[in-house]
Design a protein around this motif. Structure first.
Motif, mmCIF file in Angstrom:
data_model
loop_
_atom_site.group_PDB
_atom_site.id
_atom_site.type_symbol
_atom_site.label_atom_id
_atom_site.label_comp_id
_atom_site.label_asym_id
_atom_site.label_seq_id
_atom_site.Cartn_x
_atom_site.Cartn_y
_atom_site.Cartn_z
ATOM 1 N N GLY A 127 -9.428 60.712 -18.627
ATOM 2 C CA GLY A 127 -9.278 59.274 -18.878
ATOM 3 C C GLY A 127 -9.623 58.906 -20.312
ATOM 4 N N GLU A 128 -10.683 59.520 -20.842
ATOM 5 C CA GLU A 128 -11.063 59.262 -22.234
ATOM 6 C C GLU A 128 -9.959 59.715 -23.187
ATOM 7 O OE1 GLU A 128 -14.788 61.203 -22.936
ATOM 8 O OE2 GLU A 128 -15.820 59.989 -21.432
ATOM 9 N N ALA A 129 -9.386 60.887 -22.900
ATOM 10 C CA ALA A 129 -8.300 61.391 -23.743
ATOM 11 C C ALA A 129 -7.088 60.464 -23.662
ATOM 12 C CB ALA A 129 -7.914 62.815 -23.309
ATOM 13 N N PHE A 130 -6.814 59.945 -22.466
ATOM 14 C CA PHE A 130 -5.687 59.039 -22.284
ATOM 15 C C PHE A 130 -5.872 57.757 -23.090
ATOM 16 C CE2 PHE A 130 -3.522 55.614 -20.037
ATOM 17 C CZ PHE A 130 -2.227 56.088 -20.044
ATOM 18 N N VAL A 131 -7.068 57.193 -23.053
ATOM 19 C CA VAL A 131 -7.342 55.973 -23.829
ATOM 20 C C VAL A 131 -7.119 56.242 -25.319
ATOM 21 C CG1 VAL A 131 -9.171 54.374 -24.545
ATOM 22 C CG2 VAL A 131 -8.887 54.934 -22.127
ATOM 23 N N HIS A 132 -7.623 57.374 -25.794
ATOM 24 C CA HIS A 132 -7.436 57.737 -27.207
ATOM 25 C C HIS A 132 -5.948 57.875 -27.519
ATOM 26 C CE1 HIS A 132 -8.586 59.265 -31.097
ATOM 27 N NE2 HIS A 132 -7.832 60.336 -30.901
ATOM 28 N N LEU A 133 -5.215 58.522 -26.618
ATOM 29 C CA LEU A 133 -3.781 58.716 -26.805
ATOM 30 C C LEU A 133 -3.060 57.377 -26.904
ATOM 31 C CD1 LEU A 133 -1.369 61.037 -26.363
ATOM 32 C CD2 LEU A 133 -1.165 59.759 -24.242
ATOM 33 N N THR A 134 -3.370 56.441 -26.017
ATOM 34 C CA THR A 134 -2.662 55.157 -26.026
ATOM 35 C C THR A 134 -2.946 54.348 -27.280
ATOM 36 O OG1 THR A 134 -4.412 54.045 -24.776
ATOM 37 C CG2 THR A 134 -2.585 54.985 -23.504
ATOM 38 N N ARG A 135 -4.063 54.623 -27.923
ATOM 39 C CA ARG A 135 -4.422 53.865 -29.127
ATOM 40 C C ARG A 135 -3.896 54.486 -30.408
ATOM 41 N NH1 ARG A 135 -10.666 52.690 -27.416
ATOM 42 N NH2 ARG A 135 -10.187 51.075 -25.895
ATOM 43 N N LEU A 175 2.153 64.518 -18.005
ATOM 44 C CA LEU A 175 1.622 63.782 -16.851
ATOM 45 C C LEU A 175 2.547 63.899 -15.639
ATOM 46 C CD1 LEU A 175 0.170 60.630 -18.624
ATOM 47 C CD2 LEU A 175 -1.112 62.484 -17.528
ATOM 48 N N ARG A 176 3.853 63.851 -15.861
ATOM 49 C CA ARG A 176 4.791 64.041 -14.737
ATOM 50 C C ARG A 176 4.642 65.425 -14.123
ATOM 51 N NH1 ARG A 176 8.524 61.516 -18.495
ATOM 52 N NH2 ARG A 176 8.661 59.311 -17.959
ATOM 53 N N ARG A 177 4.552 66.464 -14.972
ATOM 54 C CA ARG A 177 4.373 67.836 -14.469
ATOM 55 C C ARG A 177 3.033 67.984 -13.744
ATOM 56 N NH1 ARG A 177 6.122 69.307 -19.731
ATOM 57 N NH2 ARG A 177 4.019 69.977 -20.199
ATOM 58 N N THR A 178 2.004 67.379 -14.299
ATOM 59 C CA THR A 178 0.675 67.472 -13.693
ATOM 60 C C THR A 178 0.671 66.809 -12.322
ATOM 61 O OG1 THR A 178 -0.342 67.512 -15.882
ATOM 62 C CG2 THR A 178 -1.769 66.940 -14.020
ATOM 63 N N ALA A 222 -1.548 57.581 -30.600
ATOM 64 C CA ALA A 222 -0.421 58.528 -30.588
ATOM 65 C C ALA A 222 0.836 57.934 -31.213
ATOM 66 C CB ALA A 222 -0.122 58.953 -29.151
ATOM 67 N N ASN A 223 1.617 58.822 -31.825
ATOM 68 C CA ASN A 223 2.930 58.406 -32.330
ATOM 69 C C ASN A 223 3.957 58.552 -31.195
ATOM 70 O OD1 ASN A 223 3.912 61.124 -32.215
ATOM 71 N ND2 ASN A 223 3.031 61.530 -34.245
ATOM 72 N N ASP A 224 5.199 58.175 -31.448
ATOM 73 C CA ASP A 224 6.231 58.179 -30.403
ATOM 74 C C ASP A 224 6.442 59.571 -29.811
ATOM 75 O OD1 ASP A 224 6.544 55.471 -30.740
ATOM 76 O OD2 ASP A 224 8.393 55.622 -31.934
ATOM 77 N N HIS A 225 6.462 60.595 -30.643
ATOM 78 C CA HIS A 225 6.656 61.970 -30.150
ATOM 79 C C HIS A 225 5.493 62.378 -29.237
ATOM 80 C CE1 HIS A 225 7.642 66.195 -29.988
ATOM 81 N NE2 HIS A 225 6.413 66.480 -30.413
ATOM 82 N N GLN A 226 4.274 62.069 -29.634
ATOM 83 C CA GLN A 226 3.109 62.417 -28.821
ATOM 84 C C GLN A 226 3.129 61.685 -27.479
ATOM 85 O OE1 GLN A 226 0.304 61.324 -31.885
ATOM 86 N NE2 GLN A 226 -0.244 63.478 -32.269
ATOM 87 N N VAL A 227 3.540 60.437 -27.474
ATOM 88 C CA VAL A 227 3.636 59.672 -26.225
ATOM 89 C C VAL A 227 4.670 60.318 -25.301
ATOM 90 C CG1 VAL A 227 4.378 57.467 -25.220
ATOM 91 C CG2 VAL A 227 2.805 57.499 -27.166
ATOM 92 N N ALA A 228 5.816 60.687 -25.858
ATOM 93 C CA ALA A 228 6.866 61.323 -25.056
ATOM 94 C C ALA A 228 6.367 62.637 -24.451
ATOM 95 C CB ALA A 228 8.122 61.549 -25.906
ATOM 96 N N GLU A 229 5.655 63.441 -25.230
ATOM 97 C CA GLU A 229 5.115 64.710 -24.734
ATOM 98 C C GLU A 229 4.046 64.482 -23.659
ATOM 99 O OE1 GLU A 229 6.141 67.930 -25.390
ATOM 100 O OE2 GLU A 229 7.796 66.772 -26.255
#
Length: 151
Positions: free
Chosen positions: A115-123, A137-140, A125-132
């Motif tokens: 969850g902490e990593a997700f919050v950091h990502l949403t704040r 998350l879908r695979r997980t 990440a660039n478009d490519h990182q969000v897509a990855e």
């Protein structure tokens, strides 16, 4: 199947008295402290904490004082005596945490770290990182359901 943590009648009351035996606190902080001390197994709701605090006030065990935008509670002399009696028994947050198997504690910790990593990502990440991240998350999610389907 995992059984939910067992919180007994009177656990909220005992937890509040024990916490206030350490120092004065507001209700929100007591909720956070119980959650932390129970290893994130038990987070009492405001709907159970604030009525319990009101009851403790009515019994003359705590005093609530307004200040700084929130109500801070402290023990009265009678409240200190009651809290001292409770210190001989296991703390309610330890008992509640003990109702959850040890490996589930680690799973909860890992989820919190994700969850902490997700919050950091949403704040940040660039478009490519969000897509990855979406692909991951879908695979997980699919993998978790595959694990659950093994039984």
């Amino acid at each position: 199947m995992e059984t939910p943590p067992r919180v007994r009648r009177g656990d909220v009351r005992a937890a509040l008295l024990l916490l206030l035996g350490e120092e004065a606190r507001n209700g929100y902080r007591m909720i956070q402290d119980i959650e932390t001390r129970s290893r994130c197994v038990w987070r009492p709701s405001p709907g159970s904490v604030y009525p319990a605090l009101q009851q403790l006030e009515d019994e003359g065990l705590v005093v609530g004082e307004d200040g700084g935008g929130s109500r801070c509670y402290r023990l009265t002399e009678r409240g200190r005596e009651e809290a001292a009696r409770l210190r001989d028994a296991p703390a309610p947050w330890d008992e509640v945490a003990g109702t959850v198997p040890e490996d589930r504690h680690e799973l909860r910790l890992l989820w919190g770290q994700l969850g902490e990593a997700f919050v950091h990502l949403t704040r940040t990440a660039n478009d490519h990182q969000v897509a990855e991240a979406k692909k991951l998350l879908r695979r997980t999610r699919q993998s978790v359901f595959r694990i659950l389907a093994e039984d």
